[in-house]
Design a protein around this motif. Structure first.
Motif, PDB file in Angstrom:
ATOM      1  N   ARG A 253      -5.685   4.098 -10.435  1.00 44.55           N
ATOM      2  CA  ARG A 253      -7.113   4.288 -10.156  1.00 44.55           C
ATOM      3  C   ARG A 253      -7.279   4.917  -8.782  1.00 44.55           C
ATOM      4  NH1 ARG A 253     -10.046  -0.083  -9.420  1.00 44.55           N
ATOM      5  NH2 ARG A 253      -8.243  -1.415  -8.998  1.00 44.55           N
ATOM      6  N   THR A 254      -8.297   5.754  -8.648  1.00 45.20           N
ATOM      7  CA  THR A 254      -8.543   6.467  -7.397  1.00 45.20           C
ATOM      8  C   THR A 254     -10.015   6.347  -7.053  1.00 45.20           C
ATOM      9  OG1 THR A 254      -6.804   8.052  -7.998  1.00 45.20           O
ATOM     10  CG2 THR A 254      -8.264   8.666  -6.201  1.00 45.20           C
ATOM     11  N   ARG A 255     -10.300   6.176  -5.757  1.00 50.78           N
ATOM     12  CA  ARG A 255     -11.695   6.108  -5.330  1.00 50.78           C
ATOM     13  C   ARG A 255     -11.847   6.720  -3.954  1.00 50.78           C
ATOM     14  NH1 ARG A 255     -12.995  -0.133  -3.372  1.00 50.78           N
ATOM     15  NH2 ARG A 255     -11.360  -0.261  -1.760  1.00 50.78           N
ATOM     16  N   VAL A 256     -13.086   7.057  -3.610  1.00 55.20           N
ATOM     17  CA  VAL A 256     -13.388   7.481  -2.253  1.00 55.20           C
ATOM     18  C   VAL A 256     -13.184   6.277  -1.336  1.00 55.20           C
ATOM     19  CG1 VAL A 256     -15.173   8.382  -0.706  1.00 55.20           C
ATOM     20  CG2 VAL A 256     -15.075   9.158  -3.086  1.00 55.20           C
ATOM     21  N   ALA A 257     -12.454   6.462  -0.274  1.00 53.44           N
ATOM     22  CA  ALA A 257     -12.158   5.339   0.621  1.00 53.44           C
ATOM     23  C   ALA A 257     -13.443   4.800   1.238  1.00 53.44           C
ATOM     24  CB  ALA A 257     -11.204   5.790   1.723  1.00 53.44           C
ATOM     25  N   PRO A 258     -13.630   3.482   1.244  1.00 52.28           N
ATOM     26  CA  PRO A 258     -14.764   2.905   1.966  1.00 52.28           C
ATOM     27  C   PRO A 258     -14.650   3.214   3.462  1.00 52.28           C
ATOM     28  CG  PRO A 258     -13.739   1.287   0.505  1.00 52.28           C
ATOM     29  CD  PRO A 258     -12.815   2.464   0.565  1.00 52.28           C
ATOM     30  N   ILE A 259     -15.764   3.177   4.150  1.00 54.51           N
ATOM     31  CA  ILE A 259     -15.741   3.370   5.597  1.00 54.51           C
ATOM     32  C   ILE A 259     -15.221   2.090   6.236  1.00 54.51           C
ATOM     33  CG2 ILE A 259     -17.148   3.732   7.659  1.00 54.51           C
ATOM     34  CD1 ILE A 259     -18.956   5.523   5.974  1.00 54.51           C
ATOM     35  N   ASP A 260     -14.094   2.203   6.892  1.00 56.87           N
ATOM     36  CA  ASP A 260     -13.402   1.068   7.506  1.00 56.87           C
ATOM     37  C   ASP A 260     -13.725   1.085   9.001  1.00 56.87           C
ATOM     38  OD1 ASP A 260     -11.504  -0.562   8.799  1.00 56.87           O
ATOM     39  OD2 ASP A 260     -10.023  -0.252   7.228  1.00 56.87           O
ATOM     40  N   ILE A 261     -14.563   0.169   9.441  1.00 55.19           N
ATOM     41  CA  ILE A 261     -15.036   0.193  10.827  1.00 55.19           C
ATOM     42  C   ILE A 261     -13.895   0.008  11.839  1.00 55.19           C
ATOM     43  CG2 ILE A 261     -16.552  -0.897  12.524  1.00 55.19           C
ATOM     44  CD1 ILE A 261     -17.994   0.831  10.478  1.00 55.19           C
ATOM     45  N   PRO A 262     -12.996  -0.965  11.669  1.00 54.74           N
ATOM     46  CA  PRO A 262     -11.885  -1.069  12.637  1.00 54.74           C
ATOM     47  C   PRO A 262     -11.034   0.203  12.685  1.00 54.74           C
ATOM     48  CG  PRO A 262     -12.072  -3.088  11.384  1.00 54.74           C
ATOM     49  CD  PRO A 262     -12.991  -2.109  10.729  1.00 54.74           C
ATOM     50  N   ARG A 263     -10.749   0.785  11.521  1.00 57.68           N
ATOM     51  CA  ARG A 263      -9.985   2.036  11.503  1.00 57.68           C
ATOM     52  C   ARG A 263     -10.755   3.142  12.217  1.00 57.68           C
ATOM     53  NH1 ARG A 263      -6.296   5.175   8.142  1.00 57.68           N
ATOM     54  NH2 ARG A 263      -7.055   7.315   8.022  1.00 57.68           N
ATOM     55  N   LEU A 264     -12.076   3.170  12.003  1.00 61.69           N
ATOM     56  CA  LEU A 264     -12.902   4.196  12.631  1.00 61.69           C
ATOM     57  C   LEU A 264     -12.895   4.053  14.150  1.00 61.69           C
ATOM     58  CD1 LEU A 264     -14.811   6.555  12.030  1.00 61.69           C
ATOM     59  CD2 LEU A 264     -16.681   4.893  11.899  1.00 61.69           C
ATOM     60  N   ARG A 265     -12.976   2.833  14.632  1.00 65.58           N
ATOM     61  CA  ARG A 265     -12.943   2.618  16.086  1.00 65.58           C
ATOM     62  C   ARG A 265     -11.598   3.075  16.664  1.00 65.58           C
ATOM     63  NH1 ARG A 265     -17.448  -0.192  17.527  1.00 65.58           N
ATOM     64  NH2 ARG A 265     -18.305  -1.714  16.052  1.00 65.58           N
ATOM     65  N   ALA A 266     -10.512   2.765  15.969  1.00 62.83           N
ATOM     66  CA  ALA A 266      -9.195   3.200  16.444  1.00 62.83           C
ATOM     67  C   ALA A 266      -9.075   4.711  16.428  1.00 62.83           C
ATOM     68  CB  ALA A 266      -8.102   2.571  15.567  1.00 62.83           C
ATOM     69  N   LEU A 267      -9.643   5.345  15.400  1.00 69.25           N
ATOM     70  CA  LEU A 267      -9.611   6.802  15.310  1.00 69.25           C
ATOM     71  C   LEU A 267     -10.394   7.435  16.456  1.00 69.25           C
ATOM     72  CD1 LEU A 267      -8.866   9.353  13.685  1.00 69.25           C
ATOM     73  CD2 LEU A 267     -10.980   9.015  12.369  1.00 69.25           C
ATOM     74  N   ILE A 268     -11.554   6.876  16.748  1.00 72.58           N
ATOM     75  CA  ILE A 268     -12.367   7.394  17.851  1.00 72.58           C
ATOM     76  C   ILE A 268     -11.621   7.268  19.179  1.00 72.58           C
ATOM     77  CG2 ILE A 268     -14.412   6.861  19.248  1.00 72.58           C
ATOM     78  CD1 ILE A 268     -15.907   6.387  16.623  1.00 72.58           C
ATOM     79  N   GLU A 269     -10.965   6.135  19.386  1.00 74.06           N
ATOM     80  CA  GLU A 269     -10.203   5.940  20.628  1.00 74.06           C
ATOM     81  C   GLU A 269      -9.090   6.979  20.760  1.00 74.06           C
ATOM     82  OE1 GLU A 269      -7.580   2.461  22.896  1.00 74.06           O
ATOM     83  OE2 GLU A 269      -8.672   2.002  21.056  1.00 74.06           O
ATOM     84  N   THR A 270      -8.389   7.231  19.654  1.00 75.71           N
ATOM     85  CA  THR A 270      -7.282   8.193  19.694  1.00 75.71           C
ATOM     86  C   THR A 270      -7.785   9.611  19.899  1.00 75.71           C
ATOM     87  OG1 THR A 270      -5.967   6.780  18.232  1.00 75.71           O
ATOM     88  CG2 THR A 270      -5.329   9.093  18.395  1.00 75.71           C
ATOM     89  N   LEU A 271      -8.790  10.016  19.105  1.00 70.02           N
ATOM     90  CA  LEU A 271      -9.316  11.377  19.233  1.00 70.02           C
ATOM     91  C   LEU A 271      -9.952  11.591  20.601  1.00 70.02           C
ATOM     92  CD1 LEU A 271     -10.917  11.994  15.719  1.00 70.02           C
ATOM     93  CD2 LEU A 271      -8.825  13.001  16.638  1.00 70.02           C
ATOM     94  N   GLY A 272     -10.609  10.552  21.117  1.00 69.52           N
ATOM     95  CA  GLY A 272     -11.229  10.690  22.428  1.00 69.52           C
ATOM     96  C   GLY A 272     -10.206  11.011  23.506  1.00 69.52           C
TER      97      GLY A 272
END
Length: 246
Positions: free
Chosen positions: A74-93
């Motif tokens: 089964r395949t789905r659009v990934a839910p928005i993962d807030i902890p992952r998003l915060r880590a991504l923002i920290e890295t990209l920043g």
């Protein structure tokens, strides 16, 4: 899966690239919502291709964190993962602070004109309300692309291509304008520092944008996700109770 209503692929691009871009745009724009089930047969019908390029595109999107491949195929659009998003923002920043610092001395008159145009749009958006079409472009797209393009570092470009869409999707899904309003004056400061040829001030502006504006956007998005999840839990408990009572 409610697929968008667009025409089939054209032969001008490689089929696998066309399928990937169609799905990427639909996910980032929210036409395919977080958690949406993705069925190969429906995607094949939508874009008019066979299963192989569809699978290749889904696997590529999974590597970008936008699609989840679940057990039993089964395949789905990934839910928005807030902890992952915060880590991504920290890295990209951290990456973009360095990019801007290194690039300011390299900017051309054409680059500076593009930066001015973007700053004017950001200020107008903050005054008049940010439309869906420009939400994801605030600093994570149009503005930083000018610096990334001028630096011409292929590793940085690949990182941006891979990870910025996940951030763009989240920004577009954020219902509040607070982060955009907080970010507009900082964008003007970044552009002004670039005009002065002050790389440290421009880089500090990027850092503050990330710390202030993007943090506000993610905080507001987290509240929305928490409210939605709480509502789903309540509905599930109510359904279970009704079933038990029946």
């Amino acid at each position: 899966m409610p697929v968008p209503t667009t025409e089939s692929v054209t032969p001008r691009r490689l089929i696998r690239d066309e399928v990937f871009l169609r799905l990427l745009d639909a996910i980032v724009d929210g036409d395919l919502a977080p958690g949406e089930q993705l069925h190969d047969s429906e995607i094949e019908e939508w874009v008019g291709v066979s299963r192989t390029p569809v699978r290749e595109a889904l696997n590529q999107l999974a590597a970008m964190g936008l699609v989840e491949v679940l057990p039993q195929k089964r395949t789905r659009v990934a839910p928005i993962d807030i902890p992952r998003l915060r880590a991504l923002i920290e890295t990209l920043g951290a990456i973009y602070v360095s990019v801007v610092r290194d690039t300011v001395p390299l900017l051309t008159a054409g680059d500076l004109a593009e930066l001015d145009e973007f700053a004017e749009r950001a200020e107008a958006d903050a005054r008049n309300g940010v439309s869906d079409d420009v939400r994801q472009s605030h600093l994570t797209d149009s503005l930083l692309n000018i610096y990334v393009r001028r630096l011409d570092n292929k590793t940085i470009a690949r990182l941006s291509t891979r990870h910025v869409p996940e951030l763009s999707r989240a920004l577009k899904a954020t219902p509040s304008l607070r982060g955009f309003e907080l970010g507009a004056p900082i964008i003007r400061e970044i552009v002004a520092a670039s005009h002065r040829g002050d790389p440290d001030a421009a880089a500090d502006g990027v850092r503050r944008y990330w710390d202030i504006a993007l943090t506000a956007l993610v905080d507001d998005l987290a509240d929305t996700v928490d409210d939605r999840d709480a509502g789903s839990d309540t509905d599930a408990r109510a359904g279970a109770a009704a079933q038990k009572a029946g």
